[in-house]
Scaffold this motif. Structure first.
Motif, PDB file in Angstrom:
ATOM      1  N   ILE A 198     -14.388  20.650  -9.854  1.00 53.66           N
ATOM      2  CA  ILE A 198     -14.962  20.468 -11.197  1.00 53.66           C
ATOM      3  C   ILE A 198     -13.804  20.051 -12.111  1.00 53.66           C
ATOM      4  O   ILE A 198     -12.687  20.538 -11.959  1.00 53.66           O
ATOM      5  N   PRO A 199     -14.062  19.115 -13.041  1.00 55.67           N
ATOM      6  CA  PRO A 199     -12.950  18.577 -13.832  1.00 55.67           C
ATOM      7  C   PRO A 199     -12.281  19.618 -14.735  1.00 55.67           C
ATOM      8  O   PRO A 199     -11.078  19.610 -14.892  1.00 55.67           O
ATOM      9  N   ASP A 200     -13.081  20.522 -15.326  1.00 58.55           N
ATOM     10  CA  ASP A 200     -12.489  21.460 -16.289  1.00 58.55           C
ATOM     11  C   ASP A 200     -12.295  22.844 -15.667  1.00 58.55           C
ATOM     12  O   ASP A 200     -12.806  23.837 -16.163  1.00 58.55           O
ATOM     13  N   LEU A 201     -11.534  22.860 -14.561  1.00 58.19           N
ATOM     14  CA  LEU A 201     -11.307  24.129 -13.851  1.00 58.19           C
ATOM     15  C   LEU A 201     -10.558  25.108 -14.757  1.00 58.19           C
ATOM     16  O   LEU A 201      -9.545  24.749 -15.367  1.00 58.19           O
ATOM     17  N   LEU A 212     -15.926  26.915  -4.754  1.00 58.71           N
ATOM     18  CA  LEU A 212     -16.694  26.691  -5.986  1.00 58.71           C
ATOM     19  C   LEU A 212     -18.163  26.335  -5.737  1.00 58.71           C
ATOM     20  O   LEU A 212     -18.782  25.668  -6.562  1.00 58.71           O
ATOM     21  N   GLU A 213     -18.726  26.776  -4.606  1.00 61.79           N
ATOM     22  CA  GLU A 213     -20.151  26.500  -4.380  1.00 61.79           C
ATOM     23  C   GLU A 213     -21.034  27.629  -4.918  1.00 61.79           C
ATOM     24  O   GLU A 213     -22.240  27.603  -4.731  1.00 61.79           O
ATOM     25  N   SER A 258     -21.157  30.426  -8.575  1.00 68.63           N
ATOM     26  CA  SER A 258     -20.732  30.328  -9.976  1.00 68.63           C
ATOM     27  C   SER A 258     -19.201  30.471 -10.059  1.00 68.63           C
ATOM     28  O   SER A 258     -18.639  31.435  -9.513  1.00 68.63           O
ATOM     29  N   PRO A 259     -18.494  29.531 -10.718  1.00 67.44           N
ATOM     30  CA  PRO A 259     -17.030  29.622 -10.814  1.00 67.44           C
ATOM     31  C   PRO A 259     -16.571  30.954 -11.400  1.00 67.44           C
ATOM     32  O   PRO A 259     -15.551  31.505 -10.993  1.00 67.44           O
ATOM     33  N   GLU A 262     -10.289  16.173  -4.220  1.00 70.79           N
ATOM     34  CA  GLU A 262     -10.196  17.281  -5.174  1.00 70.79           C
ATOM     35  C   GLU A 262      -8.854  17.221  -5.919  1.00 70.79           C
ATOM     36  O   GLU A 262      -8.799  17.419  -7.145  1.00 70.79           O
TER      37      GLU A 262
END
Ligand code: ATP
Length: 312
Positions: free
Chosen positions: A172-175, A143-144, A146-147, A192
């Motif tokens: 990221i919290p809202d994966l 995820l480094e 853009s997702p 993570e």
């Protein structure tokens, strides 16, 4: 479209680490003298790709760097490590990703990351790399970048029955829940796993519980790495706890250990597709265990020639 056959393709980030060592961290507005400076190659995607390449599989990197000195230098680094660079694109619209790192004598650090060209990797570059993504044995994403780009690459791989490893780092919290659906192996570290499940992950048992939650979201298997404690492995349909301990080593610098583990896992998935995941994780622990015995990130990653034959 000419197909390109690789063992491992990584779609991800490249970062140049600019590291200064100083007696203490500077205060706002202050200039101080440091006593050491070095430039290192980093970025989770590139690290994982280079570890897989050093173990002896055919790898390609799909990424974006700037049209600048650091970008040129990074492309040479890939070539020096035997990584195929046709899909390493250079852009004049952004700089090569960089991390300015200051480390004080007590080991405390202050870091500024500029993602730069990493964020410009998108659908167009993925389309160009489709012949590689659709014919590789294993695709690895993190995820480094853009997702959305990572997810699209994983979907392209899955549409072509390519095995996928997803490393949700930095978490990221809202994966997007689709990431679970398209992951054959979902591999994360303790912090993570904590962020994604909202539960504490400080022991093997807690890692197992968090892993079960992640598994239920739809991925094929889950690995939670636990630093010196190795990792836990969970496979769909097998509810038993599988803790794979790490070898006891004197750790000097664990930076990049997670990337060494994932690069090695990709190597084993490509080279030994029928090996049980637990055995791949045991061997990846051994490879990452070698990396923590040396200072640096990629500089500490072992080559095939550094490892005993039984690792292969
Ligand atoms: P990093 O962010 O430092 O790259 P990480 O937090 O993503 O690492 P860890 O869980 O710390 O990943 O480590 C990954 C793997 O590296 C572990 O599963 C283990 O195999 C190996 N490892 C890490 N630290 C040690 C250690 N002190 N001794 C032996 N092996 C280690």
């Amino acid at each position: 479209m000419t197909e390109k056959v690789f063992d491992v393709v990584v779609v991800g980030s490249c970062m140049t680490d600019l590291v200064s060592k100083a007696p203490r961290l500077p205060k706002a507005g202050e200039t101080i003298h440091g006593h050491k400076f070095f430039i290192g190659f980093g970025g989770k995607g590139a690290n994982q790709c280079i570890q897989a390449a050093r173990l002896g599989v055919k790898t390609a990197m799909v990424c974006k760097v700037g049209k600048d000195f650091f970008g040129d230098n990074y492309i040479q680094n890939f070539k020096d490590n035997g990584v195929h660079t046709e899909f390493v694109k250079q852009s004049s619209d952004a700089v090569t990703g960089a991390a300015s790192i200051t480390v004080d004598d007590a080991g405390e650090n202050a870091i500024v990351i500029v993602a730069g060209a990493n964020m410009l990797l998108g659908a167009e570059e993925l389309q160009e790399a489709l012949p590689a993504i659709s014919h590789t044995k294993v695709l690895v994403c993190q995820l480094e970048i853009s997702p959305q780009t990572s997810l699209q690459a994983m979907c392209m791989a899955r549409d072509n029955k390519v095995k996928t490893i997803f490393n949700p780092a930095p978490a990221i919290p809202d994966l997007d829940p689709d990431f679970y659906r398209v992951s054959d192996v979902f591999c994360c570290n303790e912090s993570e796993a904590e962020l994604l499940t909202g539960t504490s992950v400080a022991s093997v048992e807690e890692a197992h519980r968090a892993g079960q939650k992640l598994l239920k979201r739809g991925c094929g298997s889950v690995i939670v790495t636990l630093g010196p404690q190795g990792c836990v492995v969970l496979k769909g349909g097998e509810p038993t706890l599988k803790h794979v301990p790490a070898p006891e080593v004197t750790a000097v610098d664990t930076t990049g250990a997670g990337d060494s583990f994932i690069g090695a896992l990709a190597f084993y998935m490509a080279n030994h597709p029928h090996m049980p995941l637990e055995e791949m994780a045991r061997r990846a622990n051994l490879v990452a265990g070698v990396s923590v015995r040396e200072i640096g990130t990629q500089t500490s990653f072992p080559y095939r020639r550094d490892l005993p034959n039984e690792y292969f």
